[in-house]
Write a protein that holds these residues in place. Structure first.
Motif, PDB file in Angstrom:
ATOM      1  N   ALA A  60       0.808  -1.217   0.000  1.00 33.49           N
ATOM      2  CA  ALA A  60       0.000   0.000   0.000  1.00 33.49           C
ATOM      3  C   ALA A  60       0.842   1.269   0.000  1.00 33.49           C
ATOM      4  CB  ALA A  60      -0.930   0.003   1.210  1.00 33.49           C
ATOM      5  N   VAL A  61       2.049   1.163   0.539  1.00 33.76           N
ATOM      6  CA  VAL A  61       2.824   2.386   0.749  1.00 33.76           C
ATOM      7  C   VAL A  61       3.097   3.122  -0.560  1.00 33.76           C
ATOM      8  CG1 VAL A  61       5.026   3.316   1.524  1.00 33.76           C
ATOM      9  CG2 VAL A  61       3.863   1.585   2.878  1.00 33.76           C
ATOM     10  N   ILE A  62       3.672   2.410  -1.527  1.00 33.81           N
ATOM     11  CA  ILE A  62       4.006   3.068  -2.792  1.00 33.81           C
ATOM     12  C   ILE A  62       2.727   3.534  -3.493  1.00 33.81           C
ATOM     13  CG2 ILE A  62       4.205   0.838  -4.053  1.00 33.81           C
ATOM     14  CD1 ILE A  62       6.188   4.118  -4.717  1.00 33.81           C
ATOM     15  N   ARG A  63       1.664   2.733  -3.370  1.00 35.86           N
ATOM     16  CA  ARG A  63       0.384   3.124  -3.994  1.00 35.86           C
ATOM     17  C   ARG A  63      -0.149   4.410  -3.377  1.00 35.86           C
ATOM     18  NH1 ARG A  63      -1.662  -2.057  -4.008  1.00 35.86           N
ATOM     19  NH2 ARG A  63      -3.073  -1.571  -2.313  1.00 35.86           N
ATOM     20  N   ASP A  64      -0.103   4.473  -2.039  1.00 36.35           N
ATOM     21  CA  ASP A  64      -0.570   5.689  -1.352  1.00 36.35           C
ATOM     22  C   ASP A  64       0.243   6.903  -1.789  1.00 36.35           C
ATOM     23  OD1 ASP A  64      -2.388   4.184  -0.044  1.00 36.35           O
ATOM     24  OD2 ASP A  64      -1.384   4.223   1.916  1.00 36.35           O
ATOM     25  N   ILE A  65       1.544   6.705  -1.848  1.00 39.62           N
ATOM     26  CA  ILE A  65       2.411   7.826  -2.204  1.00 39.62           C
ATOM     27  C   ILE A  65       2.102   8.303  -3.623  1.00 39.62           C
ATOM     28  CG2 ILE A  65       4.810   8.473  -2.711  1.00 39.62           C
ATOM     29  CD1 ILE A  65       5.648   6.828  -0.276  1.00 39.62           C
ATOM     30  N   ILE A  66       1.930   7.340  -4.547  1.00 44.48           N
ATOM     31  CA  ILE A  66       1.613   7.709  -5.936  1.00 44.48           C
ATOM     32  C   ILE A  66       0.263   8.432  -5.999  1.00 44.48           C
ATOM     33  CG2 ILE A  66       1.023   6.779  -8.220  1.00 44.48           C
ATOM     34  CD1 ILE A  66       3.174   4.613  -7.709  1.00 44.48           C
ATOM     35  N   ASN A  67      -0.718   7.894  -5.281  1.00 41.57           N
ATOM     36  CA  ASN A  67      -2.057   8.497  -5.318  1.00 41.57           C
ATOM     37  C   ASN A  67      -2.057   9.929  -4.800  1.00 41.57           C
ATOM     38  OD1 ASN A  67      -3.164   6.252  -6.420  1.00 41.57           O
ATOM     39  ND2 ASN A  67      -3.926   5.401  -4.488  1.00 41.57           N
ATOM     40  N   VAL A  68      -1.479  10.101  -3.639  1.00 35.36           N
ATOM     41  CA  VAL A  68      -1.479  11.444  -3.038  1.00 35.36           C
ATOM     42  C   VAL A  68      -0.673  12.405  -3.909  1.00 35.36           C
ATOM     43  CG1 VAL A  68      -0.760  12.819  -1.051  1.00 35.36           C
ATOM     44  CG2 VAL A  68      -1.813  10.577  -0.694  1.00 35.36           C
ATOM     45  N   SER A  69       0.460  11.923  -4.393  1.00 33.01           N
ATOM     46  CA  SER A  69       1.342  12.802  -5.180  1.00 33.01           C
ATOM     47  C   SER A  69       0.674  13.248  -6.470  1.00 33.01           C
ATOM     48  CB  SER A  69       2.641  12.081  -5.516  1.00 33.01           C
ATOM     49  OG  SER A  69       3.323  11.745  -4.342  1.00 33.01           O
ATOM     50  N   THR A  70       0.083  12.302  -7.193  1.00 35.06           N
ATOM     51  CA  THR A  70      -0.524  12.667  -8.479  1.00 35.06           C
ATOM     52  C   THR A  70      -1.777  13.520  -8.287  1.00 35.06           C
ATOM     53  OG1 THR A  70      -1.537  10.496  -8.486  1.00 35.06           O
ATOM     54  CG2 THR A  70       0.383  10.785  -9.875  1.00 35.06           C
ATOM     55  N   ARG A  71      -2.433  13.355  -7.131  1.00 34.22           N
ATOM     56  CA  ARG A  71      -3.588  14.198  -6.850  1.00 34.22           C
ATOM     57  C   ARG A  71      -3.132  15.654  -6.671  1.00 34.22           C
ATOM     58  NH1 ARG A  71      -5.613  12.528  -1.678  1.00 34.22           N
ATOM     59  NH2 ARG A  71      -4.678  14.427  -0.871  1.00 34.22           N
ATOM     60  N   ARG A  72      -2.004  15.819  -6.013  1.00 36.17           N
ATOM     61  CA  ARG A  72      -1.499  17.185  -5.759  1.00 36.17           C
ATOM     62  C   ARG A  72      -0.819  17.772  -6.989  1.00 36.17           C
ATOM     63  NH1 ARG A  72      -1.275  18.671  -0.517  1.00 36.17           N
ATOM     64  NH2 ARG A  72       0.639  19.864  -0.685  1.00 36.17           N
TER      65      ARG A  72
END
Lengths: 395, 73
Positions: A149-161
């Motif tokens: 989940a960690v890399i997925r969370d980071i990608i999700n939050v980052s691309t949202r911003r």
């Protein structure tokens, strides 16, 4: 009776041979707690391995000791691998250690506190050493597990911003043996090749044992030495690791780390627009101010009635001229009066008036003759009458 | 090529805003700062637009590092 004694040397040699022949003793894994640890200046390690009842001497030669990923200390529970042999000179047997690893985690909390105190004293947590996280990193490096989940969370939050974010994942094991070494190594690689502008190092939540790589000295030192700013994101909000203390910024969770590393582009764009507006407003204000000043100038009498001053001056000039004329006239009048007076006086005294009554003036050589004695016979004289003159000769 | 990064450009933009708002500049300077500020704002925007979405994974093989697209699914 004949005594067949052997020498001590022979005995020790015999026993050594016995040991060396034994396959079990040639390759053995022993676990115990380190005590009496000595790091000799030659680089060899000397220590005793003990449990509740017994102890055995150990030596680890420099060539093997150099490869150790951790620093053995007294009280550490370890497993050693090597061979048991006899040191003939002293008649002791000992374990010749080839490799050593930490056995379990022992008292993890105690280790944690110990390492924390040590590194803190060394200055690894100093605020002054912390690097600033760049406002807008071009590349965000992520050191974590490739799965989960960690890399997925980071990608999700980052691309949202920031939909155009560049994330570079360098996968590392985040738990288990060797993880700490890998993490430290990868931090170095990121630095050497300048693969990111900021690095997120982290993993998801787990037991203290799971999080342990982030409590290891090798990771702490790698983070400290990193020239690229590092955001730590280990476990949950309540989990604190040594890595968190050394990192330039601690994020409570991996998602939070992404928020700290990646700026919200929409916010940035808003900010730029507001700056542009403020610049425009400022200039507009400046120009309006200038215009007001200009208008104030233009309203001044100098511009509204530019000949007014000149007219005023004319009036003044005219009065001066008038006064001057009067004065000249007065002077003229005075002089005239005086002239008439003088002429009258002169007239009264003039011999010419006498001449009209029949007198005449006698002149000789331009001199008026007042006495007969002044003349003699044949003198040429001039007689002046009121209406002219005649030459004459004295008889 | 020593190109200003986003942060430096943004900082300059902020400085220009402050300078202009303080109002201590004469008209010529104000116009000049205005143009410079607008230029910086444009640069910042450009840098934001320029970036391209990339999610990559670095793979190490025999000491060589290669970069590939990464799909988290």
């Amino acid at each position: 009776m004949k005594y067949n004694a052997v020498t001590v040397t022979q005995l020790n040699k015999y026993i050594k041979d016995r040991f060396d022949e034994d396959e079990n003793l040639n390759a053995i894994l022993v676990k115990g707690e380190i005590s009496n640890f000595k790091n000799h200046y030659t680089g060899h390690l000397y220590f005793t391995l003990k449990d509740e009842n017994s102890l055995v001497k150990c030596i680890m030669f420099k060539s093997y000791a150099e490869k150790l990923a951790f620093k053995p200390t007294d009280g550490m529970k370890v497993m050693v691998f090597g061979s048991v042999s006899v040191f003939e000179r002293d008649g002791v047997y000992q374990i010749y250690v080839k490799t050593m690893m930490e056995d379990g985690m022992g008292d993890l909390h105690e280790q944690f506190e110990k390492l924390k105190a040590k590194l803190e004293k060394e200055g690894l947590f100093d605020q002054t050493h912390k690097k600033r996280i760049p406002l807008y990193p071009k590349v965000v490096g992520v050191l974590t597990s490739q799965t989960g989940a960690v890399i997925r969370d980071i990608i999700n939050v980052s691309t949202r911003r920031n939909p155009n974010v560049h994330i570079r994942l360098l996968p590392v094991p985040v738990q288990g043996p060797g993880a700490a070494e890998q993490i430290a190594e990868k931090i170095k690689i990121m630095n050497e090749k300048k693969l990111a502008d900021v690095i997120i190092v982290g993993r998801g939540g787990g037991s203290l044992e799971d999080l342990w790589p982030f409590n290891e000295e090798i990771v702490a030192r790698a983070i400290y030495e990193s020239e690229l700013p590092i955001i730590s994101a280990v476990g949950h909000e309540t989990d604190f690791t040594i890595a968190d203390f050394v990192a330039d910024l601690r994020a409570p969770t991996p998602s939070a780390a992404a928020e700290l590393a990646v700026p919200d582009v929409y916010e940035l764009k808003e900010k730029i627009i507001s700056y542009q507006n403020r610049i425009r407003q400022s200039l507009k204000k400046k120009i309006e101010l200038m215009k007001l000043r200009y208008e104030k100038c233009m309203k001044s009498r100098v511009f509204t009635d530019p000949t007014r001053n000149i007219k005023d001056r004319y009036i003044i000039l005219d009065t001066y001229i008038k006064r001057l004329e009067t004065r000249i006239r007065n002077i003229q009048k005075d002089k005239q009066t005086r002239y008439v007076e003088i002429v009258a006086k002169l007239d009264a005294l003039s011999p010419l008036k006498t001449l009209t009554r029949g007198y005449c003036l006698t002149e000789k050589e331009e001199h008026i003759i007042k006495s007969a004695k002044q003349l003699k016979a044949d003198d040429e004289i001039k007689l002046k009458f009121y209406d002219g003159e005649k030459n004459a000769k004295v008889l | 090529m020593s190109k200003e990064n986003f942060e430096e450009t943004m900082t300059k933009l902020e400085e220009i805003v402050t300078e202009l708002e303080n109002g201590n500049l004469n008209l010529d300077e104000s116009v000049q700062k205005f143009e410079e500020g607008m230029q910086k704002a444009k640069q910042c925007n450009k840098m934001l637009e320029e970036a391209e979405k990339k999610i990559t994974i670095l793979l190490e093989k025999d000491g060589e590092i290669t970069e590939e697209n990464f799909d988290a699914e």
